[in-house]
Design a protein around this motif. Structure first.
Motif, PDB file in Angstrom:
ATOM      1  N   ALA A 179       0.826  -1.212   0.000  1.00 34.56           N
ATOM      2  CA  ALA A 179       0.000   0.000   0.000  1.00 34.56           C
ATOM      3  C   ALA A 179       0.860   1.262   0.000  1.00 34.56           C
ATOM      4  O   ALA A 179       0.501   2.263  -0.621  1.00 34.56           O
ATOM      5  N   ASP A 180       1.999   1.204   0.686  1.00 35.38           N
ATOM      6  CA  ASP A 180       2.882   2.386   0.733  1.00 35.38           C
ATOM      7  C   ASP A 180       3.405   2.733  -0.662  1.00 35.38           C
ATOM      8  O   ASP A 180       3.454   3.894  -1.048  1.00 35.38           O
ATOM      9  N   ASP A 183       0.647   4.188  -2.781  1.00 32.53           N
ATOM     10  CA  ASP A 183       0.417   5.582  -2.379  1.00 32.53           C
ATOM     11  C   ASP A 183       1.486   6.499  -2.988  1.00 32.53           C
ATOM     12  O   ASP A 183       1.176   7.561  -3.525  1.00 32.53           O
ATOM     13  N   ARG A 200      -6.893  10.583  -5.493  1.00 30.31           N
ATOM     14  CA  ARG A 200      -6.332   9.578  -6.397  1.00 30.31           C
ATOM     15  C   ARG A 200      -6.746   8.184  -5.977  1.00 30.31           C
ATOM     16  O   ARG A 200      -6.030   7.209  -6.210  1.00 30.31           O
ATOM     17  N   LYS A 201      -7.906   8.080  -5.330  1.00 32.90           N
ATOM     18  CA  LYS A 201      -8.350   6.796  -4.784  1.00 32.90           C
ATOM     19  C   LYS A 201      -8.520   5.742  -5.880  1.00 32.90           C
ATOM     20  O   LYS A 201      -8.259   4.567  -5.663  1.00 32.90           O
ATOM     21  N   TYR A 204      -5.121   4.344  -6.860  1.00 30.23           N
ATOM     22  CA  TYR A 204      -4.543   3.682  -5.672  1.00 30.23           C
ATOM     23  C   TYR A 204      -5.187   2.304  -5.493  1.00 30.23           C
ATOM     24  O   TYR A 204      -4.489   1.294  -5.363  1.00 30.23           O
ATOM     25  N   LEU A 208      -3.720  -1.644  -5.748  1.00 26.72           N
ATOM     26  CA  LEU A 208      -3.900  -2.627  -4.662  1.00 26.72           C
ATOM     27  C   LEU A 208      -4.567  -3.900  -5.183  1.00 26.72           C
ATOM     28  O   LEU A 208      -4.135  -5.010  -4.874  1.00 26.72           O
TER      29      LEU A 208
ATOM     30  N   ARG B  12      -3.095   5.445   7.123  1.00 27.98           N
ATOM     31  CA  ARG B  12      -3.532   6.327   6.037  1.00 27.98           C
ATOM     32  C   ARG B  12      -3.549   5.577   4.706  1.00 27.98           C
ATOM     33  O   ARG B  12      -4.129   6.001   3.733  1.00 27.98           O
ATOM     34  N   VAL B  13      -2.880   4.413   4.691  1.00 27.63           N
ATOM     35  CA  VAL B  13      -2.823   3.616   3.457  1.00 27.63           C
ATOM     36  C   VAL B  13      -3.316   2.185   3.732  1.00 27.63           C
ATOM     37  O   VAL B  13      -2.532   1.251   3.855  1.00 27.63           O
ATOM     38  N   PRO B  14      -4.656   2.026   3.831  1.00 30.94           N
ATOM     39  CA  PRO B  14      -5.179   0.684   4.117  1.00 30.94           C
ATOM     40  C   PRO B  14      -4.828  -0.282   2.990  1.00 30.94           C
ATOM     41  O   PRO B  14      -4.794   0.094   1.813  1.00 30.94           O
ATOM     42  N   VAL B  55      -7.947   8.868   4.013  1.00 33.02           N
ATOM     43  CA  VAL B  55      -7.015   7.789   3.632  1.00 33.02           C
ATOM     44  C   VAL B  55      -6.809   7.787   2.109  1.00 33.02           C
ATOM     45  O   VAL B  55      -7.527   8.463   1.372  1.00 33.02           O
ATOM     46  N   ALA B  56      -5.831   6.990   1.668  1.00 31.42           N
ATOM     47  CA  ALA B  56      -5.511   6.951   0.229  1.00 31.42           C
ATOM     48  C   ALA B  56      -6.611   6.269  -0.586  1.00 31.42           C
ATOM     49  O   ALA B  56      -6.779   6.567  -1.768  1.00 31.42           O
TER      50      ALA B  56
END
Lengths: 347, 116
Positions: A179-180, A183, A200-201, A204, A208, B12-14, B55-56
């Motif tokens: 996830a990092d 992001d 930017r969901k 992102y 994932l 913040r980044v699930p 969150v992202a």
């Protein structure tokens, strides 16, 4: 200075031991074997020129890349070239890539090339790969240099960074859902395109879901058996960001089918694979797990594409199907792509 | 009222569904944050507010594993009764989460009782 540590002494010592070893070898064995060794009859298939070359060069296979080197634009030729690379490298053969005739090189092909030249086959190290550059000094040449391709391929020339190239390429790989990383990459892409932080969901979550799909389904019986690769190209001049995501698993279609369905799909008169991929993307295909809450990842990606105008141009190649999801076009391919490839861009 | 901010209390980044998928998963959120706070709210007869903003983004599997996971352990109607959701950035997420809770509750009811 110690004489025995000097370069001159070492060279002299090596030459002397080689000379002595040759002498010992020449006078060992019977008269017949000595004679054969000293006067060998060369097989006709070898020329003296070939034998005089070092072994590494004798074994190298030269592969000439297509002029239009793009999986999306010229799938058959490009996929054949990559397949040949994989075959020779998995046989332990060294290869020499002739990229001189390449005029068009696409981003997804750059990532596919990087995967082939770096991913170990059956746990073995990748054999040596040599290569040159496209003759034309254009985007294809700039893209190859900027991608770091020649960190893994031995160049047959001096590499000079092209300062006129306004883009940058980052590529990453992994087994888990990172996830990092998702992001960070999405933040960089948004910064390039819009010049400021934005929602930017969509992209992102897309990253994932694709990472999770590779971990869980790339090899159905063995989670985490295959690595995913992702590449982000940012062009600061044209304010463009493009993503490529690739795994070398069984592909989306083979991961959802039972053995019987795989058998049926191979029959020549059955051409339902594009339709199955379309159903998967639309969320109407029942997943292998049979659970209603599973298999939502790909439909969610398609939904994000439909809902968000800056998320565009989503394309997929998996198994025998190529899809342009943005224009709802799903077509069958005549040869198989080993894995799953996604491309999309931010506008 | 008990409040959970996913951004402040968790990440913040699930990430994705399970701990095996990677860090900050839905399963981890359920175990570390959601279940204990839900139990507190139930015990003290308080409301539970879950703030989804900041969150992202959320993978569907994260939400299903966390909220569907809770509904597989607890009564879905009780969860829906005492829990409120705040999502100004992505309002549709609230309906999606309620759907996961309902579906998990219905599947639990449809399952035959285990033989002893």
């Amino acid at each position: 200075m110690n004489l025995h540590k000097s370069v001159k002494w070492r060279r002299h010592s090596q030459q002397r031991s080689r000379r002595e070893a040759k002498k010992r070898a020449a006078f060992s064995g019977s008269a017949k074997t000595r004679s054969k060794r000293l006067h060998p009859k060369l097989p006709k298939r070898f020329s003296y020129g070939e034998l005089s070359q070092p072994p590494a060069q004798r074994q190298q296979i030269r592969l000439v890349a297509p002029v239009h080197f793009s999986l999306f634009q010229n799938f058959e030729e490009t996929n054949n070239f990559l397949e040949n690379m994989r075959t020779f490298l998995s046989d332990g053969r060294e290869i020499n890539l002739d990229l001189s005739k390449v005029e068009q090189l696409s981003l997804e092909t750059v990532l596919a090339l990087l995967v082939v030249v770096t991913e170990p086959v059956d746990g073995r190290r990748v054999p040596r790969v040599d290569g040159n550059l496209p003759l034309q000094n254009g985007p294809a040449r700039q893209l190859l240099i900027a991608s770091g391709f020649f960190d893994h391929v031995n160049p047959s020339f001096f590499i000079k960074q092209d300062k006129s190239f306004g883009g940058s390429i980052a590529h990453e790989k992994g087994f888990l859902v990172d996830a990092d990383l998702a992001d960070r990459l999405t933040a960089e892409a948004v910064e390039t395109v819009f010049g400021r932080p934005m929602n930017r969901k969509g992209i992102y979550v897309t990253l994932l879901e694709l990472m999770a799909n590779t971990r869980q389904h790339a090899v159905p019986a063995r989670p985490q058996a295959k690595r995913w690769w992702t590449l982000l190209f940012r062009d600061d001049r044209s304010k463009k960001a493009q993503f490529v995501f690739l795994d070398t698993g069984v592909g989306i279609l083979d991961s959802v089918r039972t053995k019987f369905e795989k058998f049926i799909a191979k029959l020549p008169f059955i051409d339902n694979q594009p339709r199955i991929l379309q159903e998967i993307m639309n969320g109407s295909f029942r997943t292998r797990t049979g659970l209603s809450y599973r298999g939502k990842g790909l439909p969610v990606i398609r939904q994000y594409l439909a809902d968000r105008k800056h998320f565009a141009n989503l394309k997929i190649i998996t198994n025998n199907v190529m899809a342009d999801v943005s224009s709802n076009s799903y077509v069958a391919l005549s040869s198989r792509f080993p894995g799953t490839l996604f491309f999309w861009e931010l506008q | 009222m008990i409040r959970i901010s996913i951004k402040e209390d968790f990440s913040r980044v699930p990430g994705h569904r399970s701990r095996e998928d990677g860090p900050a998963s839905g399963e981890e959120f359920l175990d570390e944050i959601l279940r204990p706070r839900f139990s507190d709210a139930l015990k003290n007869n308080e409301k539970l507010l879950i703030d989804l903003d900041g969150v992202a983004g959320y993978a569907t599997s994260f939400l299903e594993a966390a909220f569907g996971g809770l509904a597989r352990e607890e009564d879905a109607s009780v969860i829906l009764k005492i829990t409120d959701f705040k999502s100004d950035e992505e309002p549709y997420l609230v309906d999606e989460i309620r759907q996961y809770i309902n579906e998990a509750g219905q599947r639990k009811l449809a399952r035959p009782p285990e033989l002893v």
